[in-house]
Design an enzyme around this catalytic site. Structure first.
Site, PDB file in Angstrom:
ATOM      1  N   HIS A   2      57.555  35.375 -17.211  1.00 61.25           N
ATOM      2  CA  HIS A   2      58.693  35.970 -17.687  1.00 61.25           C
ATOM      3  C   HIS A   2      59.834  34.982 -17.943  1.00 61.25           C
ATOM      4  O   HIS A   2      60.815  35.159 -18.567  1.00 61.25           O
ATOM      5  CB  HIS A   2      59.239  37.097 -17.017  1.00 61.25           C
ATOM      6  CG  HIS A   2      60.008  36.896 -15.823  1.00 61.25           C
ATOM      7  ND1 HIS A   2      59.240  36.742 -14.649  1.00 61.25           N
ATOM      8  CD2 HIS A   2      61.274  36.795 -15.415  1.00 61.25           C
ATOM      9  CE1 HIS A   2      59.920  36.462 -13.665  1.00 61.25           C
ATOM     10  NE2 HIS A   2      61.393  36.358 -14.014  1.00 61.25           N
TER      11      HIS A   2
HETATM   12  C1  UD1 Z   1      66.257  37.859 -14.538  1.00 61.25           C
HETATM   13  C2  UD1 Z   1      66.720  36.728 -13.687  1.00 61.25           C
HETATM   14  C3  UD1 Z   1      65.539  36.170 -13.129  1.00 61.25           C
HETATM   15  C4  UD1 Z   1      64.535  36.797 -12.554  1.00 61.25           C
HETATM   16  C5  UD1 Z   1      64.279  38.059 -13.330  1.00 61.25           C
HETATM   17  C6  UD1 Z   1      63.483  39.290 -12.548  1.00 61.25           C
HETATM   18  C7  UD1 Z   1      68.672  35.589 -14.595  1.00 61.25           C
HETATM   19  C8  UD1 Z   1      69.251  34.444 -15.320  1.00 61.25           C
HETATM   20  N1  UD1 Z   1      67.449  35.694 -14.476  1.00 61.25           N
HETATM   21  O1  UD1 Z   1      65.638  37.548 -15.545  1.00 61.25           O
HETATM   22  O2  UD1 Z   1      65.834  35.145 -12.167  1.00 61.25           O
HETATM   23  O3  UD1 Z   1      63.522  36.441 -11.961  1.00 61.25           O
HETATM   24  O4  UD1 Z   1      65.602  38.821 -13.763  1.00 61.25           O
HETATM   25  O5  UD1 Z   1      62.640  39.968 -13.553  1.00 61.25           O
HETATM   26  O6  UD1 Z   1      69.516  36.532 -14.192  1.00 61.25           O
HETATM   27  N2  UD1 Z   1      65.122  43.341 -20.577  1.00 61.25           N
HETATM   28  C9  UD1 Z   1      64.482  44.717 -21.110  1.00 61.25           C
HETATM   29  N3  UD1 Z   1      64.417  45.633 -20.116  1.00 61.25           N
HETATM   30  C10 UD1 Z   1      65.129  45.622 -18.535  1.00 61.25           C
HETATM   31  C11 UD1 Z   1      65.557  44.455 -18.515  1.00 61.25           C
HETATM   32  C12 UD1 Z   1      65.502  43.225 -19.431  1.00 61.25           C
HETATM   33  O7  UD1 Z   1      64.082  45.025 -22.081  1.00 61.25           O
HETATM   34  O8  UD1 Z   1      65.086  46.445 -18.102  1.00 61.25           O
HETATM   35  C13 UD1 Z   1      65.198  42.428 -21.462  1.00 61.25           C
HETATM   36  C14 UD1 Z   1      66.184  42.082 -22.167  1.00 61.25           C
HETATM   37  O9  UD1 Z   1      66.518  42.755 -23.161  1.00 61.25           O
HETATM   38  C15 UD1 Z   1      66.222  40.531 -22.360  1.00 61.25           C
HETATM   39  C16 UD1 Z   1      65.008  40.169 -21.350  1.00 61.25           C
HETATM   40  O10 UD1 Z   1      64.205  41.157 -21.046  1.00 61.25           O
HETATM   41  O11 UD1 Z   1      65.891  40.232 -23.551  1.00 61.25           O
HETATM   42  C17 UD1 Z   1      65.719  39.318 -20.207  1.00 61.25           C
HETATM   43  O12 UD1 Z   1      66.441  39.995 -19.565  1.00 61.25           O
HETATM   44  P1  UD1 Z   1      67.656  39.111 -18.638  1.00 61.25           P
HETATM   45  O13 UD1 Z   1      68.418  40.387 -18.099  1.00 61.25           O
HETATM   46  O14 UD1 Z   1      68.162  38.355 -19.586  1.00 61.25           O
HETATM   47  O15 UD1 Z   1      67.034  38.634 -17.308  1.00 61.25           O
HETATM   48  P2  UD1 Z   1      65.465  38.379 -16.742  1.00 61.25           P
HETATM   49  O16 UD1 Z   1      64.688  37.551 -17.939  1.00 61.25           O
HETATM   50  O17 UD1 Z   1      64.873  39.688 -16.628  1.00 61.25           O
END
Ligand code: UD1
Length: 378
Positions: free
Chosen positions: A210
């Site tokens: 991820h």
């Molecule tokens: C975050 C952390 C990472 C950790 C990970 C665990 C940062 C910079 N990164 O990354 O260190 O390993 O969490 O999972 O904080 N999304 C959904 N639904 C959700 C959550 C996220 O659809 O419930 C999607 C968002 O729209 C986004 C993507 O996933 O496009 C990434 O979400 P983001 O909050 O940027 O961080 P993670 O990649 O989850």
């Protein structure tokens, strides 16, 4: 006026932080520390958030900022604004932040700017790759923190190298606490869980990918998908619980020869780790969880924060190249004589954190290396 003498505020927001808080929150309560739990809302899907609160017996957060997704600056800014308002209103004497996400960064910054001491759980981890948002977040959090809870010898050494010996407390790893706590039930779930996914214990690979460095780079992403397909084609079935960011990259996952499933609740994930022949991942937490359960891990990254596992030969770093990934995954074994016992503590890291927090609030500095701590916020 509110009595805030024993009051702390913990900031969580992303999946691994719910696991870490599950080790600390009950220990704080047992130590007589009152905790406000603030969820930034960084993770918001049921599978990514509520499922963890339920599965880990974590109390519902007092505040949920519901910041949702966004560019790093915008997401962090929304968190900062919300956390600051709560801190001004509630005046806790310590802000506790976990790990390395944008929620960690926002909590540490908001606390430090209001002169409220910050405690960082999982301090000192470094990949030495500043292209990773997580590396920026953990460096800033460590430098702003008054108390640094470091889970490994490498983390302690990193902090000392950066001149951060003050307020340093070597604890075990809080994720180890929760993994050990969940093991008896995971063992019972092993047969029904593997049956549900049509695999046999010890005869499949468990994959998660991820990280932005892998999902947002087309070349790396293609190499990784091809690598996992290669593993499956070689006869080792692949189960891939996919983070929403990852899932969104597949237009038609049903045609893949791998089992792509939604993100799993904590206990079910531990059960699959326990049952897997090998774990293939870019997650920091999962690298450790594989080792806690004596499963070999193949990490699709150029560097890792958990260097001791690579040195022990139970975690292999591989490039995002199909042949390298498949070769590493298909040949990975856990050496018989190797155990991680002790490396990550004795399952009481959450208690160690809570005791140090209590001592800090009580003004007892003996527990902290280096001394010279500022007063807890009044
Ligand atoms: C975050 C952390 C990472 C950790 C990970 C665990 C940062 C910079 N990164 O990354 O260190 O390993 O969490 O999972 O904080 N999304 C959904 N639904 C959700 C959550 C996220 O659809 O419930 C999607 C968002 O729209 C986004 C993507 O996933 O496009 C990434 O979400 P983001 O909050 O940027 O961080 P993670 O990649 O989850």
């Amino acid at each position: 006026m509110n009595d805030n003498r024993n009051l702390v505020l913990s900031v969580v927001g992303a999946r691994p932080q719910f696991v870490k808080a599950a080790a600390v929150t009950p220990a704080l309560a047992a130590a007589g520390v009152r905790e406000i739990l603030l969820h930034t809302g960084q993770h918001y899907d049921w599978e990514m958030s509520a499922a963890f609160f339920e599965g880990l017996d974590l109390p519902a957060p007092t505040y949920n900022l519901q910041v949702g997704s966004g560019l790093h600056g915008a997401q962090t800014a929304r968190m900062l604004e919300g956390i600051e308002a709560v801190l001004i209103d509630r005046r806790p004497r310590l802000v506790i932040v976990y790990g390395d996400t944008n929620s960690t960064l926002a909590g540490a910054l908001a606390g430090a700017k209001l002169h409220i001491p910050v405690a960082h759980v999982e301090a000192g981890l470094r990949s030495f790759n500043r292209a990773m948002p997580e590396e920026i977040n953990r460096i800033v959090a460590d430098h702003l923190a008054t108390i640094r809870f470091a889970p490994t010898d490498a983390a302690v050494a990193n902090l000392r190298r950066e001149g951060l010996s003050e307020g340093l407390v070597r604890t075990g790893d809080v994720m180890y606490d929760i993994s050990m706590r969940s093991m008896p039930v995971a063992r019972q779930l092993l047969a029904p869980t593997t049956a549900r996914y049509g695999v046999s214990p010890g005869a499949f690979a468990l994959a998660t990918i991820h990280r932005a460095e892998n999902t947002d780079n087309t070349e790396r992403w293609r190499g990784i998908v091809e690598g996992l397909l290669e593993v499956a084609r070689s006869g080792l079935p692949v189960i891939w619980p996919a983070h929403p960011r990852t899932r969104a990259l597949f237009s038609d996952p049903h045609h893949l020869p791998i089992t792509l499933i939604p993100p799993l609740p904590y206990l079910e994930m531990q059960t699959l780790v326990l049952a897997a022949r090998v774990v293939i991942t870019d997650s920091g937490g999962l690298q450790k969880e594989a080792a806690f359960l004596a499963r070999p891990c193949v990490t699709v990254r150029d560097q890792t924060e958990w260097v001791e596992l690579v040195q022990m030969g139970v975690n292999t770093l591989v490039p995002a190249e199909p042949e390298a990934m498949a070769r590493a995954a298909l040949t990975a074994t856990w050496p018989d004589h190797v155990r991680v016992n002790g490396l990550y503590g004795d399952g009481q890291a959450g208690v160690q954190v809570a005791q140090a927090v209590k001592e800090f609030l009580d003004g007892d500095r003996a527990v902290f290396e280096g001394g010279n701590l500022p007063e807890a916020g009044r």
